[in-house]
Motif scaffolding. Structure first.
Motif, PDB file in Angstrom:
ATOM      1  N   LEU A  43      11.268  -5.608  -4.172  1.00  0.00           N
ATOM      2  CA  LEU A  43      10.000  -6.057  -4.744  1.00  0.00           C
ATOM      3  C   LEU A  43       9.148  -6.804  -3.715  1.00  0.00           C
ATOM      4  O   LEU A  43       7.930  -6.610  -3.651  1.00  0.00           O
ATOM      5  CB  LEU A  43      10.254  -6.932  -5.974  1.00  0.00           C
ATOM      6  N   ARG A  44       9.800  -7.648  -2.898  1.00  0.00           N
ATOM      7  CA  ARG A  44       9.061  -8.364  -1.845  1.00  0.00           C
ATOM      8  C   ARG A  44       8.475  -7.380  -0.831  1.00  0.00           C
ATOM      9  O   ARG A  44       7.328  -7.513  -0.403  1.00  0.00           O
ATOM     10  CB  ARG A  44       9.974  -9.366  -1.131  1.00  0.00           C
ATOM     11  N   THR A  45       9.270  -6.389  -0.446  1.00  0.00           N
ATOM     12  CA  THR A  45       8.797  -5.388   0.513  1.00  0.00           C
ATOM     13  C   THR A  45       7.612  -4.626  -0.051  1.00  0.00           C
ATOM     14  O   THR A  45       6.609  -4.422   0.638  1.00  0.00           O
ATOM     15  CB  THR A  45       9.931  -4.411   0.874  1.00  0.00           C
ATOM     16  N   ARG A  46       7.700  -4.232  -1.304  1.00  0.00           N
ATOM     17  CA  ARG A  46       6.601  -3.495  -1.936  1.00  0.00           C
ATOM     18  C   ARG A  46       5.328  -4.340  -1.971  1.00  0.00           C
ATOM     19  O   ARG A  46       4.251  -3.873  -1.604  1.00  0.00           O
ATOM     20  CB  ARG A  46       6.996  -3.075  -3.351  1.00  0.00           C
ATOM     21  N   LEU A  49       3.850  -4.795   1.594  1.00  0.00           N
ATOM     22  CA  LEU A  49       3.181  -3.581   2.083  1.00  0.00           C
ATOM     23  C   LEU A  49       1.886  -3.310   1.331  1.00  0.00           C
ATOM     24  O   LEU A  49       0.922  -2.813   1.906  1.00  0.00           O
ATOM     25  CB  LEU A  49       4.125  -2.387   1.991  1.00  0.00           C
ATOM     26  N   GLN A  50       1.833  -3.640   0.051  1.00  0.00           N
ATOM     27  CA  GLN A  50       0.598  -3.458  -0.704  1.00  0.00           C
ATOM     28  C   GLN A  50      -0.479  -4.438  -0.236  1.00  0.00           C
ATOM     29  O   GLN A  50      -1.659  -4.125  -0.253  1.00  0.00           O
ATOM     30  CB  GLN A  50       0.846  -3.638  -2.204  1.00  0.00           C
ATOM     31  N   ALA A  51      -0.048  -5.628   0.205  1.00  0.00           N
ATOM     32  CA  ALA A  51      -0.996  -6.645   0.663  1.00  0.00           C
ATOM     33  C   ALA A  51      -1.489  -6.387   2.079  1.00  0.00           C
ATOM     34  O   ALA A  51      -2.532  -6.909   2.471  1.00  0.00           O
ATOM     35  CB  ALA A  51      -0.356  -8.023   0.581  1.00  0.00           C
ATOM     36  N   ALA A  52      -0.756  -5.597   2.843  1.00  0.00           N
ATOM     37  CA  ALA A  52      -1.153  -5.305   4.226  1.00  0.00           C
ATOM     38  C   ALA A  52      -2.327  -4.336   4.204  1.00  0.00           C
ATOM     39  O   ALA A  52      -2.157  -3.137   4.043  1.00  0.00           O
ATOM     40  CB  ALA A  52       0.017  -4.721   5.000  1.00  0.00           C
ATOM     41  N   VAL A  53      -3.523  -4.866   4.375  1.00  0.00           N
ATOM     42  CA  VAL A  53      -4.725  -4.056   4.263  1.00  0.00           C
ATOM     43  C   VAL A  53      -5.073  -3.396   5.589  1.00  0.00           C
ATOM     44  O   VAL A  53      -5.382  -2.212   5.642  1.00  0.00           O
ATOM     45  CB  VAL A  53      -5.911  -4.925   3.771  1.00  0.00           C
ATOM     46  N   GLU A  54      -5.009  -4.156   6.655  1.00  0.00           N
ATOM     47  CA  GLU A  54      -5.443  -3.638   7.946  1.00  0.00           C
ATOM     48  C   GLU A  54      -4.259  -3.306   8.843  1.00  0.00           C
ATOM     49  O   GLU A  54      -3.209  -3.925   8.756  1.00  0.00           O
ATOM     50  CB  GLU A  54      -6.322  -4.676   8.640  1.00  0.00           C
ATOM     51  N   GLY A  55      -4.447  -2.352   9.706  1.00  0.00           N
ATOM     52  CA  GLY A  55      -3.471  -2.049  10.732  1.00  0.00           C
ATOM     53  C   GLY A  55      -2.306  -1.187  10.294  1.00  0.00           C
ATOM     54  O   GLY A  55      -1.400  -0.941  11.070  1.00  0.00           O
ATOM     55  N   VAL A  56      -2.310  -0.724   9.048  1.00  0.00           N
ATOM     56  CA  VAL A  56      -1.210   0.109   8.576  1.00  0.00           C
ATOM     57  C   VAL A  56      -1.778   1.435   8.090  1.00  0.00           C
ATOM     58  O   VAL A  56      -2.633   1.463   7.202  1.00  0.00           O
ATOM     59  CB  VAL A  56      -0.436  -0.577   7.421  1.00  0.00           C
ATOM     60  N   ASP A  57      -1.328   2.508   8.710  1.00  0.00           N
ATOM     61  CA  ASP A  57      -1.744   3.831   8.237  1.00  0.00           C
ATOM     62  C   ASP A  57      -1.182   4.067   6.843  1.00  0.00           C
ATOM     63  O   ASP A  57      -0.085   3.613   6.510  1.00  0.00           O
ATOM     64  CB  ASP A  57      -1.232   4.922   9.177  1.00  0.00           C
ATOM     65  N   GLU A  58      -1.929   4.776   6.032  1.00  0.00           N
ATOM     66  CA  GLU A  58      -1.514   5.011   4.644  1.00  0.00           C
ATOM     67  C   GLU A  58      -0.179   5.755   4.561  1.00  0.00           C
ATOM     68  O   GLU A  58       0.652   5.460   3.723  1.00  0.00           O
ATOM     69  CB  GLU A  58      -2.608   5.771   3.885  1.00  0.00           C
ATOM     70  N   TRP A  59       0.043   6.725   5.455  1.00  0.00           N
ATOM     71  CA  TRP A  59       1.304   7.467   5.434  1.00  0.00           C
ATOM     72  C   TRP A  59       2.476   6.540   5.753  1.00  0.00           C
ATOM     73  O   TRP A  59       3.559   6.675   5.167  1.00  0.00           O
ATOM     74  CB  TRP A  59       1.272   8.648   6.404  1.00  0.00           C
ATOM     75  N   ALA A  60       2.285   5.580   6.663  1.00  0.00           N
ATOM     76  CA  ALA A  60       3.353   4.649   7.027  1.00  0.00           C
ATOM     77  C   ALA A  60       3.643   3.704   5.866  1.00  0.00           C
ATOM     78  O   ALA A  60       4.798   3.394   5.568  1.00  0.00           O
ATOM     79  CB  ALA A  60       2.967   3.858   8.269  1.00  0.00           C
ATOM     80  N   ARG A  61       2.590   3.239   5.213  1.00  0.00           N
ATOM     81  CA  ARG A  61       2.762   2.354   4.058  1.00  0.00           C
ATOM     82  C   ARG A  61       3.528   3.080   2.951  1.00  0.00           C
ATOM     83  O   ARG A  61       4.474   2.549   2.382  1.00  0.00           O
ATOM     84  CB  ARG A  61       1.403   1.890   3.553  1.00  0.00           C
ATOM     85  N   THR A  65       7.303   1.939   1.655  1.00  0.00           N
ATOM     86  CA  THR A  65       7.317   1.292   0.347  1.00  0.00           C
ATOM     87  C   THR A  65       8.475   1.830  -0.497  1.00  0.00           C
ATOM     88  O   THR A  65       8.641   3.039  -0.629  1.00  0.00           O
ATOM     89  CB  THR A  65       5.983   1.535  -0.388  1.00  0.00           C
ATOM     90  N   PRO A  66       9.280   0.920  -1.072  1.00  0.00           N
ATOM     91  CA  PRO A  66      10.368   1.368  -1.957  1.00  0.00           C
ATOM     92  C   PRO A  66       9.780   2.137  -3.144  1.00  0.00           C
ATOM     93  O   PRO A  66       8.733   1.764  -3.680  1.00  0.00           O
ATOM     94  CB  PRO A  66      11.020   0.070  -2.429  1.00  0.00           C
TER      95      PRO A  66
END
Length: 127
Positions: A43-46, A49-61, A65-66
């Protein structure tokens, strides 16, 4: 995938994290704190990752994401274990709590690094 009953004998320890999407989960009540911690980590990881807005490609997120299915399966397993425990009489629950304490203590002590016991002092050879 059908998880084993919550009060079944434990599965052999592999040291690997449970992979709820592809593996059978066989556990017992002594693993409940570990499963709860694993769910909290998912749950923390999810959320992170949802809060990481910048610098993360959508495919990587999406890849990191669990899955909702994995989170749901772990929740169901935790719920089943707790439900099985709630159905037991108080005396049986007390016996299980005592046994779980012994198993968890042994597991915590035996999972440490191997200890090399001191033997006779090694004498250096003089050449």
């Amino acid at each position: 995938m059908q998880p084993a009953p919550a009060l079944a004998p434990p599965a052999p320890a592999t040291g690997a994290k449970p992979d709820t999407a592809s593996a059978e989960i066989s556990t017992d009540v002594s693993h409940l704190p570990d499963l709860t911690g694993y769910l909290d980590d998912l749950l923390r990881t999810r959320e992170r990752l949802q809060a990481a807005v910048e610098g993360v490609d959508e495919w990587a997120r999406a890849d990191a994401t669990p899955s909702a299915e994995e989170i749901s399966r772990v929740r169901q397993l935790i719920s089943r274990i707790k439900s099985d425990l709630d159905q037991l009489p108080d005396t049986e629950r007390t016996r299980i709590d005592q046994a779980v304490a012994v198993v968890r203590k042994h597991r915590a002590e035996s999972l440490g690094m191997p200890i090399i016991r001191p033997g006779a002092p090694v004498k250096e050879a003089i050449a």
